[in-house]
Scaffold this motif. Structure first.
Motif, short mmCIF file in Angstrom:
data_model
loop_
_atom_site.label_atom_id
_atom_site.label_comp_id
_atom_site.label_asym_id
_atom_site.label_seq_id
_atom_site.Cartn_x
_atom_site.Cartn_y
_atom_site.Cartn_z
N PRO A 248 0.81 -1.23 0.00
CA PRO A 248 0.00 0.00 0.00
C PRO A 248 0.84 1.27 0.00
CG PRO A 248 -0.05 -1.06 2.15
CD PRO A 248 0.60 -2.02 1.23
N GLN A 249 2.04 1.23 0.61
CA GLN A 249 2.88 2.42 0.61
C GLN A 249 3.33 2.77 -0.80
OE1 GLN A 249 5.82 0.96 3.53
NE2 GLN A 249 5.26 2.70 4.83
N ALA A 250 3.65 1.76 -1.59
CA ALA A 250 4.07 2.00 -2.96
C ALA A 250 2.92 2.60 -3.78
CB ALA A 250 4.55 0.70 -3.61
N LEU A 251 1.73 2.09 -3.59
CA LEU A 251 0.57 2.63 -4.30
C LEU A 251 0.31 4.08 -3.90
CD1 LEU A 251 -1.88 -0.42 -4.18
CD2 LEU A 251 -0.38 0.30 -6.06
N ALA A 252 0.53 4.40 -2.63
CA ALA A 252 0.35 5.78 -2.17
C ALA A 252 1.39 6.70 -2.82
CB ALA A 252 0.45 5.84 -0.65
N VAL A 253 2.61 6.22 -2.97
CA VAL A 253 3.66 7.01 -3.63
C VAL A 253 3.28 7.28 -5.08
CG1 VAL A 253 6.04 6.94 -4.47
CG2 VAL A 253 5.54 6.29 -2.11
N LEU A 254 2.76 6.27 -5.77
CA LEU A 254 2.36 6.46 -7.17
C LEU A 254 1.20 7.45 -7.30
CD1 LEU A 254 2.54 2.77 -8.48
CD2 LEU A 254 4.18 4.62 -8.87
N GLU A 255 0.30 7.42 -6.35
CA GLU A 255 -0.81 8.38 -6.37
C GLU A 255 -0.29 9.80 -6.18
OE1 GLU A 255 -5.11 9.22 -4.12
OE2 GLU A 255 -3.75 7.66 -3.38
N GLN A 256 0.64 9.96 -5.24
CA GLN A 256 1.23 11.28 -5.01
C GLN A 256 2.05 11.72 -6.21
OE1 GLN A 256 3.80 11.41 -1.59
NE2 GLN A 256 3.93 13.66 -1.58
N LEU A 257 2.76 10.78 -6.84
CA LEU A 257 3.55 11.10 -8.02
C LEU A 257 2.65 11.57 -9.16
CD1 LEU A 257 6.20 11.08 -9.61
CD2 LEU A 257 5.85 8.64 -10.04
N GLN A 258 1.51 10.95 -9.32
CA GLN A 258 0.57 11.37 -10.37
C GLN A 258 0.12 12.80 -10.13
OE1 GLN A 258 -2.61 8.59 -11.40
NE2 GLN A 258 -4.03 10.32 -11.63
N HIS A 259 -0.12 13.15 -8.88
CA HIS A 259 -0.53 14.53 -8.55
C HIS A 259 0.58 15.51 -8.90
CE1 HIS A 259 -2.08 17.99 -6.36
NE2 HIS A 259 -0.94 18.04 -5.68
N HIS A 260 1.83 15.17 -8.57
CA HIS A 260 2.95 16.07 -8.87
C HIS A 260 3.13 16.25 -10.37
CE1 HIS A 260 3.97 16.58 -4.76
NE2 HIS A 260 4.53 15.39 -4.57
N LEU A 261 2.98 15.17 -11.15
CA LEU A 261 3.09 15.28 -12.59
C LEU A 261 2.00 16.16 -13.18
CD1 LEU A 261 4.07 11.63 -13.63
CD2 LEU A 261 5.41 13.69 -14.06
N TYR B 55 3.07 20.01 -11.71
CA TYR B 55 4.40 20.58 -11.92
C TYR B 55 4.52 21.23 -13.29
CZ TYR B 55 9.40 20.85 -12.94
OH TYR B 55 10.65 21.30 -13.32
N ARG B 56 5.17 22.39 -13.32
CA ARG B 56 5.50 23.07 -14.56
C ARG B 56 6.99 23.38 -14.56
NH1 ARG B 56 1.38 21.18 -15.06
NH2 ARG B 56 -0.62 22.01 -15.77
N VAL B 57 7.62 23.26 -15.71
CA VAL B 57 9.06 23.55 -15.81
C VAL B 57 9.32 24.97 -15.33
CG1 VAL B 57 11.01 23.79 -17.38
CG2 VAL B 57 9.38 21.93 -17.71
N GLY B 58 10.25 25.10 -14.42
CA GLY B 58 10.55 26.38 -13.79
C GLY B 58 10.06 26.45 -12.36
N ASP B 59 9.12 25.56 -11.99
CA ASP B 59 8.66 25.49 -10.60
C ASP B 59 9.72 24.82 -9.73
OD1 ASP B 59 6.33 26.55 -11.56
OD2 ASP B 59 5.17 24.68 -11.42
N GLU B 60 9.55 24.97 -8.42
CA GLU B 60 10.38 24.22 -7.49
C GLU B 60 10.02 22.74 -7.60
OE1 GLU B 60 13.34 23.83 -4.58
OE2 GLU B 60 12.71 25.63 -5.69
N PRO B 61 10.99 21.89 -7.93
CA PRO B 61 10.67 20.48 -8.16
C PRO B 61 10.20 19.78 -6.88
CG PRO B 61 12.80 21.04 -9.11
CD PRO B 61 12.40 22.19 -8.24
N PRO B 62 9.09 19.06 -6.93
CA PRO B 62 8.66 18.28 -5.77
C PRO B 62 9.53 17.05 -5.60
CG PRO B 62 7.16 17.93 -7.61
CD PRO B 62 8.14 18.98 -8.05
N ILE B 63 9.90 16.76 -4.34
CA ILE B 63 10.76 15.63 -4.01
C ILE B 63 10.03 14.74 -3.01
CG2 ILE B 63 12.95 14.90 -2.99
CD1 ILE B 63 14.18 17.48 -4.00
N MET B 64 10.00 13.45 -3.28
CA MET B 64 9.34 12.48 -2.43
C MET B 64 10.40 11.54 -1.86
SD MET B 64 6.45 11.81 -5.32
CE MET B 64 5.92 10.27 -4.63
#
Length: 289
Positions: free
Chosen positions: A52-65, A68-77
Motif C-alpha cells: 500500500p505504501q508504494a501505491l500511495a507514492v504512485l498516487e502522489q507522483l501522479q498529482h505532482h506530474l 508541476y510546470r518547468v521552472g517550478d520548485e521540483p517536488p521531491i518524495m
C-alpha cells in the motif's frame, strides 16, 4: 562487321580476377543496437495490493506530474522510510529511462530518469559508498545539477595563460569562453538561448583539445543521455560552461560543442514529455488497482 579501329580488350572476370594484393576491403561498421523505451513489466494487482505504501507514492507522483510546470520548485518524495517490498515494487514499475546523472563532491548523488520522462530516482551516498537517502523528483532535470554544478568554479582569464607549443586555435576559443562566461555570471536572469561554440567546425589539433581540457577543467556533474547513440554532457570549472559531445551508435564522436548556459536542453525533459508521463502513469495505475 567493320573494324573501326577500337581495340578490344579481354577483361578477365570471376574469382581471382580482382586481385589487389594485400589490400582488404574495409566496410564502415553499421549500427548494431539502439536504446529505446521498454514498457516495464507490471506486477499483478494482487502483488501491488500487498504494498500500500508504494501505491500511495504512485498516487502522489501522479498529482505532482499533473501540477508541476518547468521552472517550478521540483517536488521531491523521500523513499527512505519505505519497506523493502514497497521500494522494490516502485523500482519495478518505474524502471530505467534514457538519461542518467552523477554528481561528485563531498557527497555523491546518482540520478536515473525512469521510464516516465521527467521522473527521476535519486540516491545519495556517503564517503563509504553506502546509500544515505533515496527519493523521487519530478523535474525537467534533477535540481542538484543546477544547484551544485558550478559551486567551485573559477574565473577564466585566458590572456594570462602560458600557451604550450603546438597549440594554435584553443587560445581564441578560450577568450570567447571567458567573455561569454563573464556575461553569463553577471546576469540575474539567465537567457534561454545558450552561447554555443561548435568545436567540430574548428581546425582543432590534439594539442588544442588537450590544452582546452586542461584549462576549463572537469566539473562535478556528468550526464549521459542514451538513445540512437549517446550524448555525454559534463560541467567544467568555468561558470556556466558545459561540454556536450554527441556519439553515433558505433561510439564515434560526431559533434563536439561547448555551451554556456545553466543546463543544456538535451539533458532536460520537455513539458510535452512530462504531460505524456502523466498520462502513462494514469494507465499504469489503472492496471494496478
Amino acid at each position: 562487321m567493320e573494324n573501326n579501329g577500337i581495340p578490344l580488350v579481354n577483361v578477365p572476370m570471376g574469382p581471382g580476377s580482382q586481385d589487389e594484393g594485400d589490400m582488404v576491403l574495409d566496410y564502415m561498421k553499421m549500427p548494431s543496437e539502439m536504446d529505446s523505451y521498454d514498457i516495464p513489466i507490471l506486477p499483478e494487482p494482487e502483488q501491488a495490493s500487498d504494498c500500500p505504501q508504494a501505491l500511495a507514492v504512485l498516487e502522489q507522483l501522479q498529482h505532482h506530474l499533473q501540477t508541476y510546470r518547468v521552472g517550478d520548485e521540483p517536488p521531491i518524495m523521500l523513499l527512505s522510510a519505505l519497506a523493502e517490498p514497497d521500494l522494490d515494487l516502485i523500482n519495478q514499475i518505474l524502471g530505467e529511462g534514457e538519461v542518467s546523472l552523477t554528481l561528485t563532491g563531498e557527497t555523491e548523488v546518482k540520478a536515473q530518469e525512469t521510464v516516465l520522462a521527467g521522473v527521476w530516482r535519486l540516491r545519495e551516498f556517503d564517503t563509504n559508498g553506502d546509500v544515505v537517502s533515496e527519493s523521487i523528483e519530478v523535474a525537467d532535470v534533477p535540481s542538484v545539477s543546477r544547484q551544485q554544478a558550478f559551486q567551485s568554479c573559477q574565473p577564466l582569464n585566458a590572456e594570462q595563460l602560458q600557451i604550450p607549443e603546438g597549440v594554435l586555435n584553443a587560445p581564441s576559443v578560450l577568450i570567447e569562453i571567458g567573455e561569454a562566461s563573464t556575461i553569463y555570471s553577471m546576469q540575474t536572469e539567465k537567457p534561454e538561448a545558450p552561447h554555443v561554440i561548435n568545436l567540430s567546425l574548428l581546425p582543432f589539433s590534439p594539442q588544442d583539445h588537450s590544452y582546452l581540457d586542461q584549462v576549463v577543467g572537469q566539473g562535478s556533474v556528468t550526464i549521459l543521455s542514451r538513445g540512437y547513440g549517446n550524448c555525454r554532457i559534463t560541467s567544467t570549472c568555468v561558470d556556466g560552461l558545459w561540454r556536450v559531445q554527441y556519439f553515433n551508435s558505433t561510439d564515434q564522436l560526431i559533434l563536439d560543442t561547448l555551451e554556456i548556459t545553466d543546463i543544456p536542453l538535451v539533458a532536460c525533459a520537455a513539458p510535452e514529455d512530462l504531460s505524456d508521463s502523466y498520462e502513462r502513469l494514469i494507465e499504469i495505475r489503472e492496471v494496478l488497482v
